[in-house]
Write a protein that holds these residues in place. Sequence first.
Motif, PDB file in Angstrom:
ATOM      1  N   THR A  38       0.827  -1.203   0.000  1.00 43.99           N
ATOM      2  CA  THR A  38       0.000   0.000   0.000  1.00 43.99           C
ATOM      3  C   THR A  38       0.865   1.259   0.000  1.00 43.99           C
ATOM      4  OG1 THR A  38      -1.774  -1.149   1.187  1.00 43.99           O
ATOM      5  CG2 THR A  38      -1.802   1.257   1.244  1.00 43.99           C
ATOM      6  N   LEU A  48      -7.601  -2.757  12.252  1.00 43.53           N
ATOM      7  CA  LEU A  48      -8.089  -2.093  11.047  1.00 43.53           C
ATOM      8  C   LEU A  48      -8.175  -3.077   9.875  1.00 43.53           C
ATOM      9  CD1 LEU A  48      -6.287   1.393  10.956  1.00 43.53           C
ATOM     10  CD2 LEU A  48      -8.583   0.829  11.791  1.00 43.53           C
ATOM     11  N   ALA A  49      -7.161  -3.919   9.741  1.00 44.57           N
ATOM     12  CA  ALA A  49      -7.175  -4.902   8.657  1.00 44.57           C
ATOM     13  C   ALA A  49      -8.313  -5.900   8.844  1.00 44.57           C
ATOM     14  CB  ALA A  49      -5.834  -5.633   8.601  1.00 44.57           C
ATOM     15  N   GLU A  58     -11.562  -4.216   7.847  1.00 46.32           N
ATOM     16  CA  GLU A  58     -11.652  -4.059   6.397  1.00 46.32           C
ATOM     17  C   GLU A  58     -12.089  -5.353   5.716  1.00 46.32           C
ATOM     18  OE1 GLU A  58     -11.518  -1.099   3.507  1.00 46.32           O
ATOM     19  OE2 GLU A  58     -11.155  -0.983   5.668  1.00 46.32           O
ATOM     20  N   SER A  59     -11.635  -6.465   6.232  1.00 46.42           N
ATOM     21  CA  SER A  59     -11.964  -7.751   5.606  1.00 46.42           C
ATOM     22  C   SER A  59     -13.297  -8.330   6.079  1.00 46.42           C
ATOM     23  CB  SER A  59     -10.848  -8.763   5.869  1.00 46.42           C
ATOM     24  OG  SER A  59     -10.719  -9.037   7.258  1.00 46.42           O
ATOM     25  N   LEU A  76     -16.185  -6.143   6.661  1.00 48.63           N
ATOM     26  CA  LEU A  76     -17.216  -5.104   6.560  1.00 48.63           C
ATOM     27  C   LEU A  76     -18.564  -5.659   6.120  1.00 48.63           C
ATOM     28  CD1 LEU A  76     -15.185  -2.183   4.935  1.00 48.63           C
ATOM     29  CD2 LEU A  76     -16.088  -2.275   7.265  1.00 48.63           C
ATOM     30  N   TRP A  79     -15.719   4.152  12.957  1.00 48.01           N
ATOM     31  CA  TRP A  79     -14.833   3.743  11.870  1.00 48.01           C
ATOM     32  C   TRP A  79     -15.505   2.684  10.985  1.00 48.01           C
ATOM     33  CZ3 TRP A  79     -11.038   5.453   9.173  1.00 48.01           C
ATOM     34  CH2 TRP A  79     -10.272   4.588   8.386  1.00 48.01           C
ATOM     35  N   ARG A  94     -16.239   3.280   6.975  1.00 47.02           N
ATOM     36  CA  ARG A  94     -15.717   2.399   5.927  1.00 47.02           C
ATOM     37  C   ARG A  94     -16.847   1.747   5.139  1.00 47.02           C
ATOM     38  NH1 ARG A  94     -12.644   3.259   3.427  1.00 47.02           N
ATOM     39  NH2 ARG A  94     -11.892   1.178   2.915  1.00 47.02           N
ATOM     40  N   ARG A  95     -17.933   1.380   5.809  1.00 48.10           N
ATOM     41  CA  ARG A  95     -19.074   0.796   5.096  1.00 48.10           C
ATOM     42  C   ARG A  95     -19.719   1.814   4.151  1.00 48.10           C
ATOM     43  NH1 ARG A  95     -21.747  -2.750  10.085  1.00 48.10           N
ATOM     44  NH2 ARG A  95     -20.781  -4.750   9.466  1.00 48.10           N
ATOM     45  N   GLU A 140     -18.260   4.330   2.746  1.00 56.41           N
ATOM     46  CA  GLU A 140     -17.342   4.535   1.626  1.00 56.41           C
ATOM     47  C   GLU A 140     -17.459   3.406   0.612  1.00 56.41           C
ATOM     48  OE1 GLU A 140     -13.535   5.008   3.427  1.00 56.41           O
ATOM     49  OE2 GLU A 140     -13.949   7.047   4.137  1.00 56.41           O
ATOM     50  N   ARG A 141     -17.606   2.178   1.083  1.00 59.90           N
ATOM     51  CA  ARG A 141     -17.796   1.055   0.155  1.00 59.90           C
ATOM     52  C   ARG A 141     -19.115   1.186  -0.599  1.00 59.90           C
ATOM     53  NH1 ARG A 141     -14.567  -3.535   0.596  1.00 59.90           N
ATOM     54  NH2 ARG A 141     -12.593  -2.960   1.567  1.00 59.90           N
ATOM     55  N   TRP A 145     -22.779  -4.482   2.310  1.00 59.97           N
ATOM     56  CA  TRP A 145     -21.762  -3.944   3.198  1.00 59.97           C
ATOM     57  C   TRP A 145     -22.219  -3.871   4.649  1.00 59.97           C
ATOM     58  CZ3 TRP A 145     -17.369  -4.741   1.386  1.00 59.97           C
ATOM     59  CH2 TRP A 145     -17.122  -4.644   0.010  1.00 59.97           C
TER      60      TRP A 145
END
Length: 336
Positions: free
Chosen positions: A174, A226-227, A230-231, A233, A268, A272-273, A275-276, A298
């Motif tokens: 990244t 965080l990872a 992300e996986s 969501l 958070w 993130r959801r 944004e997806r 999501w």
Amino acid sequence: MHGNDLSVSTQDHPPGDRVDYWRYLMAESLVPMDFQTDRSTAFNASARMVDLGDVTLSIYQFPSLRVIRSPRMTTSSDPEIYKISLPLRGSGVIERDRQSCTSGPGQLSFLDAASPHEVTYVEDAAGRGSTALAVQFPGSMLPFPADQARLLHATCLAGGDDGIAALLANHLVTVARHVDEFTPGDAVRVGGITLDLVSAVIANRLDRVSALPVETRQQASYRQVLAFIESHLADPALGPPAIAAAHHLSLRSLHRLFAQQGRTVSGWIRQRRLERCRRDLVDPRLAHRPVSAVAARWGFRNNAHFTRLFTASVGMSPSAYRRHQQLARQRPPGED
């Protein structure tokens, strides 16, 4: 990014001088070493070295190559520099004292740059050469005696789905992808995060996690969380209890991790959801998919709740946002 950012290529030199130039470049940026290659008359290699404060990130491309750091090359004045490499294409076979390990795409390896070793880099099956990332750092930057890290010299540190090593591997990819977007201040902060993850990987391999400073352990734990988020969501059950349980944290410790970053766990996840969902709503390939299906994909169970959250965040409903984006794509260039 600009400033302490060096890009070089052997193609800027006559074919007969390219291997010597690469040898000189590696000696200047790391330590003296020798090379063997069957591409000596067509040695096309490039390197980009980016200063991230505590660490240096390098991006290499080169043909099949054997790197040799022999005992006669070592001296007591050699700098104490460690290097973690990550092949993206091709593989590397690392040898030391008749022991070897193979590091393929996505798998980390560790070298004490000054100590004797050999690495044979092999192109991929299509013969497209090797591409690799590497992060270099002084041993003095580690939060425990550097001689302990030296025990890992010429070993493979795994990667793939292997916990903290996988997190570091993904982090390096990244960073390399977005390095041109960093301000000098960003670069220093990213370098600090990188060093924390590097320290955590080494400590984990040495079973010395308890020796890490509290701040380093917290930063590594935060990045792991965080990872994980992300996986997961898409999982409607994703929330503080599930996250805390997956990482063997108390709820209080989990919330403290996020509070130290000026965030909340639930906030958070929601961000993130959303944004997806925004990404899916503007994707022409998903134009047929109902808004409720996008929300459900999501992790939003209740469409009315999703609509309220989305409208509060974006300033218009999901349907209106999708129509607005569709009209924007259809508008001729230059027309407001």
